[in-house]
Design a protein around this motif. Structure first.
Motif, PDB file in Angstrom:
ATOM      1  N   SER A 328       0.833  -1.202   0.000  1.00 54.71           N
ATOM      2  CA  SER A 328       0.000   0.000   0.000  1.00 54.71           C
ATOM      3  C   SER A 328       0.867   1.251   0.000  1.00 54.71           C
ATOM      4  CB  SER A 328      -0.921   0.010   1.223  1.00 54.71           C
ATOM      5  OG  SER A 328      -0.172   0.095   2.421  1.00 54.71           O
ATOM      6  N   SER A 329       0.227   2.397  -0.158  1.00 53.21           N
ATOM      7  CA  SER A 329       0.959   3.661  -0.276  1.00 53.21           C
ATOM      8  C   SER A 329       1.327   4.250   1.067  1.00 53.21           C
ATOM      9  CB  SER A 329       0.119   4.676  -1.064  1.00 53.21           C
ATOM     10  OG  SER A 329      -1.096   4.953  -0.388  1.00 53.21           O
ATOM     11  N   LYS A 330       0.748   3.752   2.151  1.00 52.90           N
ATOM     12  CA  LYS A 330       1.038   4.284   3.483  1.00 52.90           C
ATOM     13  C   LYS A 330       1.308   3.141   4.437  1.00 52.90           C
ATOM     14  CE  LYS A 330      -1.777   7.472   5.034  1.00 52.90           C
ATOM     15  NZ  LYS A 330      -3.051   8.181   5.337  1.00 52.90           N
ATOM     16  N   PHE A 331       2.145   3.420   5.428  1.00 54.69           N
ATOM     17  CA  PHE A 331       2.397   2.452   6.494  1.00 54.69           C
ATOM     18  C   PHE A 331       1.608   2.904   7.717  1.00 54.69           C
ATOM     19  CE2 PHE A 331       4.448   0.376   9.996  1.00 54.69           C
ATOM     20  CZ  PHE A 331       4.847  -0.851   9.478  1.00 54.69           C
ATOM     21  N   PRO A 332       0.510   2.232   8.028  1.00 54.41           N
ATOM     22  CA  PRO A 332      -0.331   2.697   9.138  1.00 54.41           C
ATOM     23  C   PRO A 332       0.330   2.499  10.490  1.00 54.41           C
ATOM     24  CG  PRO A 332      -1.100   0.590   8.336  1.00 54.41           C
ATOM     25  CD  PRO A 332      -0.012   1.018   7.395  1.00 54.41           C
ATOM     26  N   LYS A 333      -0.002   3.377  11.405  1.00 55.64           N
ATOM     27  CA  LYS A 333       0.496   3.283  12.776  1.00 55.64           C
ATOM     28  C   LYS A 333      -0.689   3.129  13.718  1.00 55.64           C
ATOM     29  CE  LYS A 333       4.569   6.109  11.807  1.00 55.64           C
ATOM     30  NZ  LYS A 333       5.348   7.312  12.167  1.00 55.64           N
ATOM     31  N   GLY A 334      -0.432   2.582  14.866  1.00 55.10           N
ATOM     32  CA  GLY A 334      -1.502   2.398  15.840  1.00 55.10           C
ATOM     33  C   GLY A 334      -2.093   1.008  15.748  1.00 55.10           C
ATOM     34  N   ALA A 335      -3.389   0.898  16.052  1.00 53.84           N
ATOM     35  CA  ALA A 335      -4.040  -0.408  16.140  1.00 53.84           C
ATOM     36  C   ALA A 335      -3.944  -1.188  14.841  1.00 53.84           C
ATOM     37  CB  ALA A 335      -5.503  -0.233  16.530  1.00 53.84           C
ATOM     38  N   GLY A 336      -4.189  -0.516  13.722  1.00 55.09           N
ATOM     39  CA  GLY A 336      -4.164  -1.207  12.444  1.00 55.09           C
ATOM     40  C   GLY A 336      -2.796  -1.744  12.098  1.00 55.09           C
ATOM     41  N   ALA A 337      -1.737  -1.040  12.518  1.00 55.23           N
ATOM     42  CA  ALA A 337      -0.392  -1.464  12.176  1.00 55.23           C
ATOM     43  C   ALA A 337      -0.022  -2.768  12.858  1.00 55.23           C
ATOM     44  CB  ALA A 337       0.603  -0.378  12.568  1.00 55.23           C
ATOM     45  N   SER A 338      -0.523  -2.993  14.054  1.00 57.14           N
ATOM     46  CA  SER A 338      -0.192  -4.214  14.790  1.00 57.14           C
ATOM     47  C   SER A 338      -1.232  -5.292  14.604  1.00 57.14           C
ATOM     48  CB  SER A 338      -0.051  -3.898  16.282  1.00 57.14           C
ATOM     49  OG  SER A 338      -1.269  -3.383  16.795  1.00 57.14           O
ATOM     50  N   GLY A 339      -2.267  -5.005  13.828  1.00 56.17           N
ATOM     51  CA  GLY A 339      -3.305  -5.984  13.618  1.00 56.17           C
ATOM     52  C   GLY A 339      -4.246  -6.138  14.783  1.00 56.17           C
ATOM     53  N   GLN A 340      -4.219  -5.224  15.735  1.00 60.63           N
ATOM     54  CA  GLN A 340      -5.103  -5.303  16.888  1.00 60.63           C
ATOM     55  C   GLN A 340      -6.496  -4.837  16.501  1.00 60.63           C
ATOM     56  OE1 GLN A 340      -3.209  -2.961  19.880  1.00 60.63           O
ATOM     57  NE2 GLN A 340      -1.523  -4.389  20.184  1.00 60.63           N
ATOM     58  N   GLY A 341      -7.460  -5.594  16.922  1.00 57.55           N
ATOM     59  CA  GLY A 341      -8.840  -5.263  16.622  1.00 57.55           C
ATOM     60  C   GLY A 341      -9.679  -5.245  17.881  1.00 57.55           C
ATOM     61  N   PRO A 342     -10.986  -5.340  17.729  1.00 60.43           N
ATOM     62  CA  PRO A 342     -11.882  -5.275  18.873  1.00 60.43           C
ATOM     63  C   PRO A 342     -11.725  -6.481  19.779  1.00 60.43           C
ATOM     64  CG  PRO A 342     -13.066  -5.943  16.907  1.00 60.43           C
ATOM     65  CD  PRO A 342     -11.704  -5.536  16.454  1.00 60.43           C
ATOM     66  N   LYS A 343     -12.054  -6.293  21.031  1.00 61.56           N
ATOM     67  CA  LYS A 343     -12.071  -7.395  21.990  1.00 61.56           C
ATOM     68  C   LYS A 343     -13.295  -8.253  21.703  1.00 61.56           C
ATOM     69  CE  LYS A 343     -11.077  -9.857  25.637  1.00 61.56           C
ATOM     70  NZ  LYS A 343      -9.919 -10.795  25.619  1.00 61.56           N
ATOM     71  N   LEU A 344     -13.067  -9.530  21.450  1.00 66.00           N
ATOM     72  CA  LEU A 344     -14.147 -10.440  21.116  1.00 66.00           C
ATOM     73  C   LEU A 344     -14.457 -11.363  22.292  1.00 66.00           C
ATOM     74  CD1 LEU A 344     -13.020 -11.394  17.489  1.00 66.00           C
ATOM     75  CD2 LEU A 344     -14.606  -9.597  18.188  1.00 66.00           C
ATOM     76  N   GLN A 345     -15.541 -12.066  22.185  1.00 64.53           N
ATOM     77  CA  GLN A 345     -15.947 -12.961  23.263  1.00 64.53           C
ATOM     78  C   GLN A 345     -14.959 -14.102  23.439  1.00 64.53           C
ATOM     79  OE1 GLN A 345     -18.590 -12.161  25.000  1.00 64.53           O
ATOM     80  NE2 GLN A 345     -18.867 -13.946  26.331  1.00 64.53           N
ATOM     81  N   PHE A 346     -14.385 -14.561  22.317  1.00 64.07           N
ATOM     82  CA  PHE A 346     -13.448 -15.683  22.346  1.00 64.07           C
ATOM     83  C   PHE A 346     -12.204 -15.337  21.538  1.00 64.07           C
ATOM     84  CE2 PHE A 346     -17.660 -17.548  22.851  1.00 64.07           C
ATOM     85  CZ  PHE A 346     -17.486 -18.411  23.928  1.00 64.07           C
ATOM     86  N   ASP A 347     -11.043 -15.776  22.020  1.00 65.79           N
ATOM     87  CA  ASP A 347      -9.812 -15.618  21.256  1.00 65.79           C
ATOM     88  C   ASP A 347      -9.742 -16.624  20.110  1.00 65.79           C
ATOM     89  OD1 ASP A 347      -8.896 -13.553  22.873  1.00 65.79           O
ATOM     90  OD2 ASP A 347      -7.887 -14.914  24.265  1.00 65.79           O
ATOM     91  N   ASN A 348     -10.486 -17.697  20.232  1.00 66.57           N
ATOM     92  CA  ASN A 348     -10.505 -18.749  19.223  1.00 66.57           C
ATOM     93  C   ASN A 348     -11.543 -18.396  18.154  1.00 66.57           C
ATOM     94  OD1 ASN A 348     -10.897 -21.062  17.703  1.00 66.57           O
ATOM     95  ND2 ASN A 348     -10.835 -22.454  19.459  1.00 66.57           N
TER      96      ASN A 348
END
Length: 441
Positions: A328-348
């Motif tokens: 892509s044309s930009k290197f994102p920083k923050g949550a998107g850069a580390s692949g972190q997303g919302p807290k879900l009910q299960f990690d699986n």
């Protein structure tokens, strides 16, 4: 992320998502039953290892569910899995002998035994037929991927999807990355513009060899092929459909996010060209395991001009990777850069996908993954057709003109299998440059 073990359920539990910059690539990772606490009675159709795993995951999701029926073409599978589920799920299973169904028509009996939902985990070639029947009967559905293995099957699933939508039925598909925090975080980052322009996508499922079940003396040819389903195109769709669909679907998901489309408009390539071969199996004239290519390399093109480069392989001693990447044309920083997303009910994610489906049923919320399941399955079929033929294949041509590879009549084990071995026991294998994909009558 990458991992050297290509076992689906063990491997993909650890897959994540991340971001990239230009010239740098990093893995990226009805009748509504909804009456609050009403019990959801579930039938498992397809009692192999994947079916058993899906049934257990369904129970682990914690909803008010109970596995009450099991169906399989093979008696040993049906009885063995029913016993295993009863032992593992305890009070969440109630499978008496009269609700253990066996045979090629077992799915009909399971659908009609008073259940609210079915889990479809048979060999994928059967999926369109079983899905049609479940939706016609007004059942919610969780079905494993791929949901079709040929253009005719795709057309059937898309028609059933429309009926499911009209009936307000909830449909889940076993593309569990859609229920995995890292992938969700990356898609949100794309939507928020943190990636800038997406230039190129790459997707891989390169692994070692795949299982094989030898033919028993008392088996008919049809029994052998269904028992050994991975190795026959009409049943598995080849490894590009059966496994690599996970990675291909991420490309479609990225482009759907970029284009802000969903449902029946889920993004897909408009054409594909590629190359593939069968070097370690059929072409040597000795190995009689089936029809599969052991390698596919495909260049998919979306209508935006964006390319997705796709690799999948089953060859011992070769480089392995199960991963997805973007440029892509930009290197994102923050949550998107580390692949972190919302807290879900299960990690699986295998459990989370069942939790999300059950919550949608209980709360009568919109939930229809049949569209993305069908479109990503058809994308894999497009890629396979390109590698089999060695030609550029157009989406519209294949969708509109491609034949249905599923036989019109397999009512008994004595029915003829749709492909037959030659005098030397070898099955027909597509030869690029000569193979022409079958077209509907």
């Amino acid at each position: 992320m990458q991992k050297q073990d290509s076992n689906r359920r063990d491997f993909l539990k650890t897959s994540g998502a991340a971001a990239t910059a230009a010239a740098v690539a990093v893995s990226i990772a009805s009748k509504a039953h909804a009456a609050g606490n009403d019990l959801i009675r579930v039938a498992l159709i397809g009692a192999g290892g994947r079916g058993r795993g899906a049934a257990v995951d369904c129970v682990k999701a914690g909803g008010n569910v109970k596995i009450v029926a099991v169906a399989d073409a093979f008696e040993a599978n049906a009885k063995g899995t029913a016993a295993a589920i009863t032992k593992e799920c305890k009070d969440k299973a109630d499978i008496p002998p009269e609700r253990i169904f066996v045979g090629l028509d077992a799915y009909k009996k399971a659908i009609d035994c008073g259940v609210d939902m079915v889990i479809l985990a048979t060999p994928p070639g059967f999926r369109p037929q079983h899905y049609e029947a479940a939706i016609e009967a007004g059942k919610h559905v969780f079905m494993e991927k791929p949901v079709c293995v040929c253009p005719g099957g795709f057309r059937k699933v898309m028609a059933a999807n429309k009926k499911a939508q009209e009936k307000n039925l909830k449909v889940g598909v076993g593309l569990q990355r859609h229920h995995q925090s890292g992938y969700l975080g990356t898609m949100q980052a794309i939507q928020d513009g943190k990636f800038g322009e997406i230039h190129c996508l790459r997707a891989y499922w390169n692994g070692q060899d795949i299982w094989y079940r030898g033919k028993k003396d008392d088996m008919t040819e049809l029994q052998f092929q269904v028992h050994n389903w991975y190795h026959f195109m009409w049943l598995s769709g080849d490894n590009i459909c059966e496994q690599h669909i996970h990675n291909i679907d991420i490309g479609n998901w990225v482009m759907s996010t970029v284009l802000n489309v969903e449902g029946e408009n889920y993004a897909h390539p408009i054409e594909a060209n590629g190359m593939g071969c069968n070097l370690t199996r059929g072409y040597n004239g000795k190995d009689k395991r089936g029809q599969l290519f052991d390698a596919h390399f495909v260049e998919f093109t979306y209508d935006t001009g964006t390319k997705m480069i796709s690799q999948c392989r089953h060859q011992p001693g070769t480089w392995t990777s199960v991963s997805e990447h973007i440029h892509s044309s930009k290197f994102p920083k923050g949550a998107g850069a580390s692949g972190q997303g919302p807290k879900l009910q299960f990690d699986n994610p295998y459990v989370q996908e069942h939790y999300d489906l059950q919550q949608a049923i209980a709360g009568d919320k919109k939930f229809h993954e049949g569209w993305l399941g069908a479109i990503s399955s058809m994308t894999a079929i497009l890629g396979r057709t390109a590698t089999y033929t060695g030609q550029v294949v157009k989406w519209n041509d294949l969708v509109n003109n491609g034949a249905d590879s599923f036989p019109t009549d397999i009512s008994s084990w004595g029915s003829p299998a749709p492909v037959q071995p030659d005098a030397n026991g070898m099955y027909p294998i597509p030869l690029p440059g000569q193979y022409k994909y079958p077209k509907k009558a």
